[in-house]
Design a protein around this motif. Structure first.
Motif, PDB file in Angstrom:
ATOM      1  N   VAL A  25       0.879  -1.154  -0.189  1.00 21.17           N
ATOM      2  CA  VAL A  25      -0.009   0.205   0.168  1.00 21.17           C
ATOM      3  C   VAL A  25       0.989   1.387   0.085  1.00 21.17           C
ATOM      4  O   VAL A  25       1.950   1.253   0.494  1.00 21.17           O
ATOM      5  N   LEU A 118      -0.869  -7.855   6.270  1.00 20.80           N
ATOM      6  CA  LEU A 118      -1.099  -7.318   5.019  1.00 20.80           C
ATOM      7  C   LEU A 118      -0.809  -8.498   3.962  1.00 20.80           C
ATOM      8  O   LEU A 118       0.305  -9.278   4.292  1.00 20.80           O
ATOM      9  N   ASP A 155      -4.537   3.467   8.811  1.00 18.83           N
ATOM     10  CA  ASP A 155      -3.981   3.019   7.477  1.00 18.83           C
ATOM     11  C   ASP A 155      -3.890   1.336   7.452  1.00 18.83           C
ATOM     12  O   ASP A 155      -4.314   0.828   6.612  1.00 18.83           O
ATOM     13  N   ALA A 159      -5.985  -0.725   4.857  1.00 15.00           N
ATOM     14  CA  ALA A 159      -5.238  -1.368   3.949  1.00 15.00           C
ATOM     15  C   ALA A 159      -5.752  -3.048   3.776  1.00 15.00           C
ATOM     16  O   ALA A 159      -5.471  -3.763   2.869  1.00 15.00           O
TER      17      ALA A 159
END
Length: 169
Positions: A25, A118, A155, A159
């Motif tokens: 990201v 992630l 964030d 994400a």
């Protein structure tokens, strides 16, 4: 802020596990660390990161009707996740536990001690404790033991499509 050299992650894909590199990201930063110091307490002590600025990702698993349900759980290093309460209910399983190390590594494509939300399988919910979301600077795993990522809590949720809950005891 810390004793780390934070660099744009997009310029240092070698410091990310493959699934993490594919889920990159904008604005994500990475720092190389001694892999022997990737465990939270040792890492924070050596690199001057406050425990409340470090979040741990644990993979949990529960079964229901012959199906195993996995989730990633993000809590600050200062907190303990309520695995048998909130998380068990959210996954709608009778019992939930930490996924065994070999299973977590195999399913995530990441190194144990570096697992991050992630790049996880899309079907897995990412459950983020509300205390994580309030941090403007947060250190998380990179998928490898030899580096860490820096991101804000907001964030991180954006994400990963994370779900913000009160997950701590």
């Amino acid at each position: 802020m810390t004793q780390l050299d934070w660099m744009p992650a997009a310029d240092h894909l070698d410091l990310l596990a493959d699934p993490v590199a594919k889920a990159l990201v904008p604005g994500l930063r990475v720092a190389e660390i001694d892999p022997g110091l990737s465990d939270t307490a040792a890492f924070c002590d050596r690199y001057g990161v406050a425990l409340e600025d470090s979040a741990n990702c644990v993979i949990v698993a529960g079964r229901r009707g012959g199906e195993t349900r996995y989730a990633a759980v993000m809590v600050l290093a200062t907190d303990r996740a309520d695995v048998n309460g909130v998380i068990r209910k959210r996954l709608d399983v009778r019992k939930v536990s930490f996924a065994p190390q070999p299973e977590a590594v195999s399913l995530t494509g990441m190194e144990y001690g570096g697992i991050t939300p992630l790049g996880l399988p899309e079907s897995w919910p990412v459950l983020v404790d509300e205390n994580v979301t309030s941090r403007s600077f947060l250190v998380i795993g990179s998928g490898l033991r030899r580096s860490k990522l820096a991101i804000s809590g907001a964030d991180l949720v954006a994400a990963t499509g994370g779900e913000t809950l009160v997950l701590t005891l």
